[in-house]
Design an enzyme around this catalytic site. Structure first.
Site, short mmCIF file in Angstrom:
data_model
loop_
_atom_site.label_atom_id
_atom_site.label_comp_id
_atom_site.label_asym_id
_atom_site.label_seq_id
_atom_site.Cartn_x
_atom_site.Cartn_y
_atom_site.Cartn_z
CD GLU A 21 75.38 52.49 57.35
OE1 GLU A 21 74.49 52.03 56.59
OE2 GLU A 21 76.04 53.51 57.10
CE1 TYR A 53 81.58 82.78 60.61
CE2 TYR A 53 81.17 84.12 58.68
CZ TYR A 53 81.90 83.86 59.82
OH TYR A 53 82.95 84.66 60.17
CB VAL A 72 73.29 60.98 52.68
CG1 VAL A 72 74.22 60.26 53.64
CG2 VAL A 72 73.41 60.41 51.28
CD GLU A 73 70.29 59.87 48.47
OE1 GLU A 73 70.49 59.39 49.61
OE2 GLU A 73 70.77 59.38 47.43
CE LYS A 98 76.71 56.80 56.06
NZ LYS A 98 75.59 55.93 55.68
#
Ligand SMILES: Nc1nc2c(c(=O)[nH]1)N=C([C@H](O)[C@@H](O)CO)CN2
Length: 118
Positions: A21, A53, A72-73, A98
């Site tokens: 990754e 936005y 991802v946290e 993901k």
């Protein structure tokens, strides 16, 4: 409470804990709901009074595409900090997906809710 939302914002980033990754970029998908009093721009019909936005999306693309985290946290938390710190948002729900990271699942990821401290 009113919301402004961004749904399905796709951004490519370097993310993940495995060696393979670290050598590729993966597509992440962001869904945000941001608390904002929409009565003010509704009364003025002025973009300057909105939670824009497009501006939020542009800022997230800029940050996430340069980011390099394992989890991802961590990325979700940093993105929440940016939106609350730089825009007039007191509360948000942020979902970071993901896609394709786990065989058999359409997507995996996290959902966080954060508010402005104090
Ligand atoms: N809670 C989490 N679990 C996992 C994460 C993560 O960021 N948060 N990441 C991985 C790997 O990077 C995975 O996405 C590769 O398929 C595994 N579990």
């Amino acid at each position: 409470m009113d919301h402004v939302f961004i749904e399905g914002l796709e951004i490519e980033a370097l993310i993940g804990i495995y060696d393979w990754e670290r050598r590729i970029r993966q597509t992440l998908v962001f869904d945000l709901e941001m608390g904002f009093d929409n009565r003010v721009p509704a009364a003025s019909d002025d973009i300057a009074d909105t939670l824009n936005y497009k501006a939020v999306s542009k800022r997230l693309v800029e940050y996430v595409s340069q980011s390099d985290f394992g989890l991802v946290e961590t990325l979700a938390e940093r993105c929440a900090d940016i939106v609350i710190g730089e825009f007039k948002v007191d509360w948000l729900r942020l979902k970071l997906s993901k896609p394709g990271a786990v065989r058999g699942a359409r997507a995996v990821g996290v959902v966080i809710e954060r508010g402005r401290a104090g």
